[in-house]
Design an enzyme around this catalytic site. Structure first.
Site, PDB file in Angstrom:
ATOM      1  N   CYS A 162      -9.508   0.256   1.609  1.00  0.00           N
ATOM      2  CA  CYS A 162      -8.667  -0.423   2.599  1.00  0.00           C
ATOM      3  C   CYS A 162      -9.402  -1.634   3.188  1.00  0.00           C
ATOM      4  O   CYS A 162      -9.651  -2.582   2.466  1.00  0.00           O
ATOM      5  CB  CYS A 162      -8.180   0.559   3.650  1.00  0.00           C
ATOM      6  SG  CYS A 162      -6.694  -0.034   4.439  1.00  0.00           S
ATOM      7  N   HIS A 200      -6.361   5.005   1.773  1.00  0.00           N
ATOM      8  CA  HIS A 200      -7.417   5.855   2.355  1.00  0.00           C
ATOM      9  C   HIS A 200      -7.557   7.140   1.539  1.00  0.00           C
ATOM     10  O   HIS A 200      -6.867   8.117   1.816  1.00  0.00           O
ATOM     11  CB  HIS A 200      -7.063   6.206   3.807  1.00  0.00           C
ATOM     12  CG  HIS A 200      -7.254   5.087   4.768  1.00  0.00           C
ATOM     13  ND1 HIS A 200      -8.332   5.002   5.620  1.00  0.00           N
ATOM     14  CD2 HIS A 200      -6.505   3.989   4.998  1.00  0.00           C
ATOM     15  CE1 HIS A 200      -8.243   3.895   6.337  1.00  0.00           C
ATOM     16  NE2 HIS A 200      -7.140   3.267   5.991  1.00  0.00           N
ATOM     17  N   GLU A 215      -9.873   9.200   1.661  1.00  0.00           N
ATOM     18  CA  GLU A 215     -10.650  10.208   2.410  1.00  0.00           C
ATOM     19  C   GLU A 215      -9.779  11.016   3.368  1.00  0.00           C
ATOM     20  O   GLU A 215     -10.260  11.953   3.983  1.00  0.00           O
ATOM     21  CB  GLU A 215     -11.795   9.520   3.179  1.00  0.00           C
ATOM     22  CG  GLU A 215     -11.415   8.803   4.473  1.00  0.00           C
ATOM     23  CD  GLU A 215     -10.661   7.487   4.295  1.00  0.00           C
ATOM     24  OE1 GLU A 215     -10.272   7.148   3.152  1.00  0.00           O
ATOM     25  OE2 GLU A 215     -10.445   6.801   5.309  1.00  0.00           O
TER      26      GLU A 215
HETATM   27  N1  GLN Z   1      -5.220  -3.894   8.297  1.00  0.00           N
HETATM   28  C1  GLN Z   1      -6.648  -3.744   8.194  1.00  0.00           C
HETATM   29  C2  GLN Z   1      -7.315  -5.081   7.898  1.00  0.00           C
HETATM   30  O1  GLN Z   1      -6.654  -6.021   7.553  1.00  0.00           O
HETATM   31  C3  GLN Z   1      -7.026  -2.715   7.127  1.00  0.00           C
HETATM   32  C4  GLN Z   1      -6.375  -1.397   7.455  1.00  0.00           C
HETATM   33  C5  GLN Z   1      -7.162  -0.190   7.078  1.00  0.00           C
HETATM   34  O2  GLN Z   1      -8.350  -0.241   6.734  1.00  0.00           O
HETATM   35  N2  GLN Z   1      -6.495   0.928   7.200  1.00  0.00           N
HETATM   36  O3  GLN Z   1      -8.488  -5.207   8.031  1.00  0.00           O
END
Ligand code: GLN
EC number: 4.3.3.6
Length: 190
Positions: A78, A169, A171
């Site tokens: 992410c 995610h 995890e």
């Molecule tokens: N929206 C976050 C970003 O742009 C990432 C979201 C996440 O890690 N769940 O950094």
């Protein structure tokens, strides 16, 4: 085999649990010196601008680039995927700039801020459970990058040699097979 989880922000304990379920030893990494003790590194989700700032403040940028240059595997999830990318759509400055791809932040729109789905993944037999939270997507990739999974035709998991990145995610569920995939990448790098 020891796998560190960059512990500047984000879901560190959950990643450590998944690493251990996958047969590795998980370590919370708060200082650059700890990079010398680990064989692979996970950069967790959170907020990429904040993680990037903290990485600069605590001198992680060059240290992680060297870690990567030594062929040690890195897995960004992410926000961690955003941190790994060479280019961020919209002109924001890249952070580590290690993977040849352009990523788009918060790319699934407001009404889809958070959702779960099952993904087909190259290299993993059955579908993987994926939790997306304000997730980025991979807009474009260079020739050296391989797509491992897509969601509605958008790239959400990719690999470039010893570097792995996913939009979701892994995890946050009991499904630790993507961690297992990373543990195998680390094993074969030793
Ligand atoms: N929206 C976050 C970003 O742009 C990432 C979201 C996440 O890690 N769940 O950094």
């Amino acid at each position: 085999m020891k796998i560190g989880v960059l512990a500047l922000q984000g879901a560190v304990a959950e990643h450590i649990r998944s690493i251990e379920l996958a047969g590795g030893v998980g370590i919370s990494v708060k200082k650059v010196e700890q990079l010398n003790e680990i064989d692979g590194l996970i950069i967790p989700g959170g907020e990429s601008t904040t993680i990037g700032k903290l990485m600069r403040k605590y001198n992680f940028i060059d240290a992680i680039r060297q870690f990567s240059a030594a062929g040690k595997p890195i897995f960004g999830t992410c926000a961690g995927l955003i941190v790994l990318a060479d280019r961020i759509a919209g002109g924001e400055e890249a952070h580590l700039g290690l993977m040849n791809m352009t990523v788009s932040r918060n790319a699934f729109g407001r009404q889809r801020e958070s959702f779960e789905t099952d993904l087909q993944m190259v290299g993993i037999e059955e579908t993987v459970r994926a939790v997306f939270i304000r997730a980025p997507l991979i807009q474009s990739i260079g020739d050296e990058v391989t797509v491992l999974s897509t969601y509605q035709d958008e790239i959400v998991t990719a690999r470039q040699g010893h570097l792995l990145a996913c939009s979701f995610h892994p995890e946050l569920t009991d499904d630790y097979r993507l961690h297992q995939y990373f543990v195998q990448m680390v094993e074969s790098s030793l």
